[in-house]
Design a protein around this motif. Structure first.
Motif, PDB file in Angstrom:
ATOM      1  N   LYS A  33       7.872  -1.610 -18.673  1.00  0.00           N
ATOM      2  CA  LYS A  33       6.729  -1.868 -17.281  1.00  0.00           C
ATOM      3  C   LYS A  33       6.237  -3.509 -17.560  1.00  0.00           C
ATOM      4  O   LYS A  33       5.714  -3.487 -18.793  1.00  0.00           O
ATOM      5  N   ILE A  34       6.231  -3.960 -16.593  1.00  0.00           N
ATOM      6  CA  ILE A  34       5.493  -5.476 -16.824  1.00  0.00           C
ATOM      7  C   ILE A  34       4.359  -5.389 -15.734  1.00  0.00           C
ATOM      8  O   ILE A  34       4.342  -4.663 -14.940  1.00  0.00           O
ATOM      9  N   VAL A  35       3.204  -5.958 -15.973  1.00  0.00           N
ATOM     10  CA  VAL A  35       2.230  -6.478 -15.132  1.00  0.00           C
ATOM     11  C   VAL A  35       2.588  -7.846 -14.371  1.00  0.00           C
ATOM     12  O   VAL A  35       2.763  -8.782 -15.006  1.00  0.00           O
ATOM     13  N   ALA A  36       2.648  -7.845 -12.978  1.00  0.00           N
ATOM     14  CA  ALA A  36       2.624  -9.066 -12.196  1.00  0.00           C
ATOM     15  C   ALA A  36       1.362  -9.514 -11.562  1.00  0.00           C
ATOM     16  O   ALA A  36       0.728  -8.581 -11.052  1.00  0.00           O
ATOM     17  N   VAL A  37       0.705 -10.632 -12.078  1.00  0.00           N
ATOM     18  CA  VAL A  37      -0.339 -11.210 -11.506  1.00  0.00           C
ATOM     19  C   VAL A  37      -0.103 -11.948 -10.305  1.00  0.00           C
ATOM     20  O   VAL A  37       0.607 -12.776 -10.221  1.00  0.00           O
ATOM     21  N   ASP A  38      -0.763 -11.526  -9.227  1.00  0.00           N
ATOM     22  CA  ASP A  38      -0.604 -11.973  -7.742  1.00  0.00           C
ATOM     23  C   ASP A  38      -1.428 -13.296  -7.657  1.00  0.00           C
ATOM     24  O   ASP A  38      -2.469 -13.126  -7.093  1.00  0.00           O
ATOM     25  N   PHE A  39      -0.701 -14.561  -7.607  1.00  0.00           N
ATOM     26  CA  PHE A  39      -1.628 -15.459  -6.988  1.00  0.00           C
ATOM     27  C   PHE A  39      -0.833 -16.039  -5.629  1.00  0.00           C
ATOM     28  O   PHE A  39      -1.132 -17.102  -5.269  1.00  0.00           O
ATOM     29  N   GLY A  40      -0.103 -15.166  -5.168  1.00  0.00           N
ATOM     30  CA  GLY A  40       0.605 -15.439  -3.635  1.00  0.00           C
ATOM     31  C   GLY A  40       1.828 -15.073  -3.809  1.00  0.00           C
ATOM     32  O   GLY A  40       2.807 -16.045  -3.332  1.00  0.00           O
ATOM     33  N   ILE A  41       2.183 -14.026  -4.619  1.00  0.00           N
ATOM     34  CA  ILE A  41       3.564 -13.798  -5.058  1.00  0.00           C
ATOM     35  C   ILE A  41       4.469 -13.372  -3.872  1.00  0.00           C
ATOM     36  O   ILE A  41       3.949 -12.991  -2.758  1.00  0.00           O
ATOM     37  N   LYS A  42       5.733 -13.890  -3.881  1.00  0.00           N
ATOM     38  CA  LYS A  42       6.563 -13.615  -2.839  1.00  0.00           C
ATOM     39  C   LYS A  42       7.315 -12.292  -3.124  1.00  0.00           C
ATOM     40  O   LYS A  42       7.692 -12.041  -4.275  1.00  0.00           O
ATOM     41  N   ARG A  43       7.680 -11.443  -2.039  1.00  0.00           N
ATOM     42  CA  ARG A  43       8.127  -9.797  -2.162  1.00  0.00           C
ATOM     43  C   ARG A  43       9.374 -10.208  -3.025  1.00  0.00           C
ATOM     44  O   ARG A  43       9.775  -9.209  -3.838  1.00  0.00           O
ATOM     45  N   ASN A  44      10.395 -11.168  -2.708  1.00  0.00           N
ATOM     46  CA  ASN A  44      11.518 -10.900  -3.222  1.00  0.00           C
ATOM     47  C   ASN A  44      11.715 -11.309  -4.845  1.00  0.00           C
ATOM     48  O   ASN A  44      12.411 -10.760  -5.285  1.00  0.00           O
ATOM     49  N   ILE A  45      10.738 -11.889  -5.095  1.00  0.00           N
ATOM     50  CA  ILE A  45      10.414 -12.029  -6.655  1.00  0.00           C
ATOM     51  C   ILE A  45      10.485 -10.774  -7.140  1.00  0.00           C
ATOM     52  O   ILE A  45      10.483 -10.231  -8.218  1.00  0.00           O
ATOM     53  N   LEU A  46       9.453  -9.984  -6.689  1.00  0.00           N
ATOM     54  CA  LEU A  46       9.211  -8.775  -7.116  1.00  0.00           C
ATOM     55  C   LEU A  46      10.378  -7.683  -6.871  1.00  0.00           C
ATOM     56  O   LEU A  46      10.813  -6.884  -7.880  1.00  0.00           O
ATOM     57  N   ASN A  47      11.082  -7.682  -5.737  1.00  0.00           N
ATOM     58  CA  ASN A  47      12.241  -7.290  -5.699  1.00  0.00           C
ATOM     59  C   ASN A  47      13.263  -7.435  -6.660  1.00  0.00           C
ATOM     60  O   ASN A  47      13.928  -6.315  -7.444  1.00  0.00           O
ATOM     61  N   GLU A  48      13.409  -8.611  -7.063  1.00  0.00           N
ATOM     62  CA  GLU A  48      14.494  -8.945  -8.171  1.00  0.00           C
ATOM     63  C   GLU A  48      14.225  -8.321  -9.551  1.00  0.00           C
ATOM     64  O   GLU A  48      14.985  -8.040 -10.324  1.00  0.00           O
ATOM     65  N   LEU A  49      12.741  -8.526  -9.939  1.00  0.00           N
ATOM     66  CA  LEU A  49      12.213  -7.779 -11.156  1.00  0.00           C
ATOM     67  C   LEU A  49      12.510  -6.302 -11.211  1.00  0.00           C
ATOM     68  O   LEU A  49      13.054  -6.022 -12.276  1.00  0.00           O
ATOM     69  N   CYS A  50      12.339  -5.867 -10.048  1.00  0.00           N
ATOM     70  CA  CYS A  50      12.792  -4.411 -10.054  1.00  0.00           C
ATOM     71  C   CYS A  50      14.245  -4.073 -10.220  1.00  0.00           C
ATOM     72  O   CYS A  50      14.728  -3.265 -10.932  1.00  0.00           O
ATOM     73  N   GLU A  51      14.967  -4.931  -9.673  1.00  0.00           N
ATOM     74  CA  GLU A  51      16.442  -4.800  -9.503  1.00  0.00           C
ATOM     75  C   GLU A  51      16.855  -4.976 -11.120  1.00  0.00           C
ATOM     76  O   GLU A  51      17.998  -4.620 -11.229  1.00  0.00           O
ATOM     77  N   ALA A  52      16.269  -5.999 -11.889  1.00  0.00           N
ATOM     78  CA  ALA A  52      16.693  -6.099 -13.124  1.00  0.00           C
ATOM     79  C   ALA A  52      16.408  -4.952 -13.949  1.00  0.00           C
ATOM     80  O   ALA A  52      16.594  -4.942 -14.953  1.00  0.00           O
ATOM     81  N   GLY A  53      15.608  -3.882 -13.349  1.00  0.00           N
ATOM     82  CA  GLY A  53      15.411  -2.771 -14.269  1.00  0.00           C
ATOM     83  C   GLY A  53      14.070  -2.392 -14.798  1.00  0.00           C
ATOM     84  O   GLY A  53      13.748  -1.744 -15.506  1.00  0.00           O
ATOM     85  N   LEU A  54      13.075  -3.451 -14.414  1.00  0.00           N
ATOM     86  CA  LEU A  54      11.785  -3.314 -14.635  1.00  0.00           C
ATOM     87  C   LEU A  54      10.796  -2.379 -13.768  1.00  0.00           C
ATOM     88  O   LEU A  54      11.123  -2.568 -12.432  1.00  0.00           O
ATOM     89  N   GLU A  55       9.900  -1.685 -14.290  1.00  0.00           N
ATOM     90  CA  GLU A  55       8.927  -1.064 -13.253  1.00  0.00           C
ATOM     91  C   GLU A  55       7.671  -2.175 -13.425  1.00  0.00           C
ATOM     92  O   GLU A  55       7.621  -2.817 -14.216  1.00  0.00           O
ATOM     93  N   VAL A  56       7.480  -2.614 -12.139  1.00  0.00           N
ATOM     94  CA  VAL A  56       6.381  -3.591 -11.887  1.00  0.00           C
ATOM     95  C   VAL A  56       5.219  -3.242 -11.238  1.00  0.00           C
ATOM     96  O   VAL A  56       5.431  -2.639 -10.141  1.00  0.00           O
ATOM     97  N   GLU A  57       4.122  -3.321 -11.838  1.00  0.00           N
ATOM     98  CA  GLU A  57       2.879  -3.211 -11.472  1.00  0.00           C
ATOM     99  C   GLU A  57       2.064  -4.584 -10.799  1.00  0.00           C
ATOM    100  O   GLU A  57       2.188  -5.358 -11.621  1.00  0.00           O
ATOM    101  N   VAL A  58       1.627  -4.510  -9.734  1.00  0.00           N
ATOM    102  CA  VAL A  58       1.082  -5.785  -9.259  1.00  0.00           C
ATOM    103  C   VAL A  58      -0.458  -5.677  -9.204  1.00  0.00           C
ATOM    104  O   VAL A  58      -0.982  -4.906  -8.983  1.00  0.00           O
ATOM    105  N   ILE A  59      -1.191  -6.743 -10.014  1.00  0.00           N
ATOM    106  CA  ILE A  59      -2.537  -6.922  -9.946  1.00  0.00           C
ATOM    107  C   ILE A  59      -3.179  -8.058  -9.244  1.00  0.00           C
ATOM    108  O   ILE A  59      -2.290  -8.980  -9.241  1.00  0.00           O
ATOM    109  N   PRO A  60      -4.490  -8.160  -9.005  1.00  0.00           N
ATOM    110  CA  PRO A  60      -4.899  -9.303  -8.514  1.00  0.00           C
ATOM    111  C   PRO A  60      -5.257 -10.483  -9.444  1.00  0.00           C
ATOM    112  O   PRO A  60      -5.016 -10.152 -10.607  1.00  0.00           O
TER     113      PRO A  60
END
Length: 167
Positions: A33-60
């Motif tokens: 599991k990783i935490v992604a800090v959202d500075f204006g993240i693009k949805r597809n980047i999150l999609n690809e991290l999940c597609e790579a097999g990670l659990e992704v929690e997005v935070i402010p």
């Protein structure tokens, strides 16, 4: 604060599936599991991290390093992703200070675009504004490990000094 989330959430979709005409469901096949800090993240980047097999929690963007460090030490997360976003990285002084604390605590991190620039700043290397920027230009990039050349789209107004990249 205007382009990112104001509340944490779990991102649960993977890449777009042309056969089903829907997003794949994320599966944490890596058990990480990783935490992604959202500075204006693009949805597809999150999609690809999940597609790579990670659990992704997005935070402010206004996260507290001490909270991340505690979660990492507890084993709740295995690392941190610093997202892309708009704007001058040099004005994000509070965020860079928090990232410096994470570096000191040896929390594994990686970044893209603005996130990469903030990592440079947190390591003590300033970024600079490009005279014209790189907008939509396709650039070949050679993977030094596989020697495969891929075409990448570059959209940057700010740059990390080349001397930092070669370290």
């Amino acid at each position: 604060e205007k382009v990112g989330t104001s509340v944490p959430y779990l991102h649960v979709s993977g890449a777009w599936n042309t056969e089903t005409q829907s997003y794949n469901k994320a599966s944490n096949v890596l058990g990480k599991k990783i935490v992604a800090v959202d500075f204006g993240i693009k949805r597809n980047i999150l999609n690809e991290l999940c597609e790579a097999g990670l659990e992704v929690e997005v935070i402010p963007h206004d996260f507290k390093a001490d909270d991340i460090i505690a979660r990492y030490k507890k084993g709740d997360i295995q690392g941190l992703f610093l997202s892309n976003g708009p704007g001058d990285p040099l004005i994000l002084k509070k965020e860079a200070a928090q990232i410096s604390k994470l570096i000191e605590a040896k929390v594994p991190m990686f970044g893209i675009c603005l996130g990469h620039q903030l990592l440079s700043i947190a390591h003590g290397h300033p970024t600079y504004k490009l005279k014209f920027g790189q907008h939509g230009g396709n650039h070949p990039v050679k993977n030094q490990g596989t020697h495969v050349v891929e075409i990448t789209a570059q959209n940057h107004n700010y740059n990390v000094p080349e001397s930092v990249c070669s370290i």
